[in-house]
Design a protein around this motif. Structure first.
Motif: not given
Length: 244
Positions: A6, A10, A49, A52, A59-60, A62, A64-65, A68-69
């Motif tokens: 995953s 980035d 982070t 996640l 769930v990736e 990254s 970008s993730a 979003r979080q």
């Protein structure tokens, strides 16, 4: 997708200056001093982070993730972290600060011959427990290191060095030079220990091998502790004979 699969690319993975993480505590990457809002934003990114990392393994992880979080735009995130490696190193910093209390400190007092087996098992168990608590983050670090990410390789080595040095001390090889047989044994013991806890905390691998049973993990940890005990005993005797 497993935790190991995953990792997203980035940004660049070339080594950056080692002082950047410290500087980021008072300035963003544009050189602007962080006020309360800036510090809060940075902590928000780190918290996102960690959320996640604590979530589902498919769930990736990254930038970008994370953005979003944290409900941030990518431009805002890049003000604080230039790439995924830099972000994960910032997350690793407080984690590794607990290593002394969690497992390293157990090596600082010389283990007597009578309690050597018991102490080795306690240390191996504590190290495994540290990995259980921070499994996904440590697996990501090692996977990135295996992919030749230089900063993660350095972090992995620097995290292992205190344990290797203290294992040498346990073998009574404190005065020996790096590269000597006793240092090589310390390196081998630490390498084996990390590999065992990597295997026993990789649930995807355990499921593939059809051996997620806790008893199998216990047997592996006991085997590693026994190897550590025998290695320490052997080199204590060897060095004692050499110096006699």
């Amino acid at each position: 997708m497993t935790a190991k699969a995953s990792i997203a690319a980035d940004g660049p993975s070339e080594p950056k200056g080692r002082g950047r993480a410290t500087k980021a505590l008072s300035h963003n990457l544009n050189g602007q001093r962080l006020g309360r809002k800036g510090r809060d934003t940075r902590e928000r990114i780190l918290a996102a982070t960690n959320e996640l990392l604590a979530g589902p393994v498919d769930v990736e992880i990254s930038l970008s993730a994370v953005a979003r979080q944290a409900s941030l735009g990518m431009t805002s995130l890049y003000n604080y972290f230039s790439d995924l490696t830099e972000l994960l190193l910032a997350v690793l910093e407080p984690v590794m600060a607990t290593a002394e209390a969690d497992y390293v400190g157990l090596l600082r007092t010389r283990w007597s011959e009578e309690e050597l087996g018991e102490k080795a098992l306690a240390f191996v168990t504590a190290y495994h427990g540290f990995w259980v608590k921070h499994s996904r983050l440590l697996h990501l670090r090692n996977n990135m290191a295996d992919r030749q990410n230089e900063r993660m390789m350095l972090h992995r080595v620097h995290a292992a060095q205190p344990v290797m040095r203290l294992l040498v001390d346990q073998m009574d090889g404190g005065s020996e030079e790096a590269g000597s047989p006793v240092f090589s044994m310390g390196t081998a013991l630490m390498t084996g220990l990390e590999r065992v806890v990597t295997v026993t905390t990789d649930m995807a691998l355990q499921n593939i091998l059809h051996s997620p049973h806790p008893l199998a993990r216990t047997h592996l940890l006991r085997a590693e502790a026994r190897l550590m005990e025998l290695g320490i005993r052997d080199y204590r005797a060897m060095l004692r004979d050499t110096r006699a």
